[in-house]
Every structure is written in structure tokens, then in C-alpha cells.
Design a protein around this motif. Sequence first.
Motif, PDB file in Angstrom:
ATOM      1  N   TYR A  98      35.483  41.654  27.277  1.00  0.00           N
ATOM      2  CA  TYR A  98      36.869  42.458  27.630  1.00  0.00           C
ATOM      3  C   TYR A  98      37.824  41.686  27.242  1.00  0.00           C
ATOM      4  N   GLN A 100      42.120  40.617  27.889  1.00  0.00           N
ATOM      5  CA  GLN A 100      43.165  40.469  28.413  1.00  0.00           C
ATOM      6  C   GLN A 100      44.335  41.738  28.563  1.00  0.00           C
ATOM      7  N   GLY A 104      40.073  45.881  35.008  1.00  0.00           N
ATOM      8  CA  GLY A 104      38.777  45.498  35.396  1.00  0.00           C
ATOM      9  C   GLY A 104      37.687  46.682  36.258  1.00  0.00           C
ATOM     10  N   SER A 139      34.514  37.739  36.739  1.00  0.00           N
ATOM     11  CA  SER A 139      35.076  39.185  37.008  1.00  0.00           C
ATOM     12  C   SER A 139      34.757  39.809  38.145  1.00  0.00           C
ATOM     13  N   ALA A 142      37.002  42.756  40.032  1.00  0.00           N
ATOM     14  CA  ALA A 142      36.705  44.047  39.455  1.00  0.00           C
ATOM     15  C   ALA A 142      35.605  44.685  40.251  1.00  0.00           C
ATOM     16  N   ARG A 150      43.125  42.576  34.019  1.00  0.00           N
ATOM     17  CA  ARG A 150      42.528  41.306  33.649  1.00  0.00           C
ATOM     18  C   ARG A 150      43.923  40.488  32.964  1.00  0.00           C
TER      19      ARG A 150
END
Length: 170
Positions: A98, A100, A104, A139, A142, A150
Motif C-alpha cells: 500500500y 502513503q 486503510g 496496519s 485499518a 495511511r
Amino acid sequence: MEPGGPVRGGSPMKGAASLLGLRKILLPRPSGGKSTDGLAAAAQASLGPVARTEAKRERDLVEFLGRVGLFEEFARQDLVRLARAAHERSYRDGEHIYEQGTPGAALFIVRSGLVEIRHRLVGGEEVPLVSLEPPASFSEDAAMGAQTVRWSSAVARGRNLMACAAPSIR
């Protein structure tokens, strides 16, 4: 990178309250307290038995999830339910898991390989923050349903296999 090397199986989310919340989000119970076993039996009756390779994959994933710090206090039945809801995906070396600035939506668990967590500075330079190895999770916010953007990127190092679980994969 972290001076001591990769982080193994670490997770900032510990304690009974966070585990209870995580169980409720990732492993919801049907209304009325009924078990999902009846649904599984109906599916097996309709579709036939699960193939041996699929059953072995599930057993292996259940065993692996039991080693993840975030799930160490989960009962076996919870791990089985989580394994059934999880999605596995491979990533190539250098591929972004993923980026930035994106929303999320899932919890990730490093099953093999390494994951580098990076932060992009205002000038565009990406600074490595930490390197994670199996069975680390990341993460978590999320997966807890926090609607966050994120603040970091995750990049695969080497050939990676991730197990992902999200509230939408129930």
C-alpha cells in the motif's frame, strides 16, 4: 532501518480490550448467538467436501495465525474462522503493498519475506522506518475500522506472501 534488525511478530495492540474488539470486528457472530457451523455444513452439502489441498492450506494458515502476536490469545475456533476469512496474496520484490496517503482497509500479516515500512517526506524522499518479518502484523488500525489515511507505505522485500483480513471479508 531499525538498528536491531527486522521486527519479528510484533504488534502494538495488546491487552484484553483490544483483543475483544478485534475478535468482534474480524470474527462477527451471527445474530441471536447462533453458530456459523450450520452454514458451513449446508455449504459442504451443496458443494461437496473441501479439496484436500484447500484443507491443508487452511490448517497451515491456522497454525501460522496462532504464531502471530496479535492473535496469540485467540482460541483455535477463532483462528479457523479468521483463516477462512483471510485472503492470501503474493508480492514481488519492490512492489508496494500500500502507499502513503491511501485509505486503510485491511490488516496485513507477513507470512514470508520481509516488508519495509517507509514514510515519504515533503520533498518526496522515502525514509525506511522499520523492516518486518514473519509473523509480524501491520496496519491494525485499518482492520479495527478506523477510517484512516495511511501515514506510511509498505513495500515488499524479496518474494512475499501476505495474509490479509479486513472487516469487509467476513
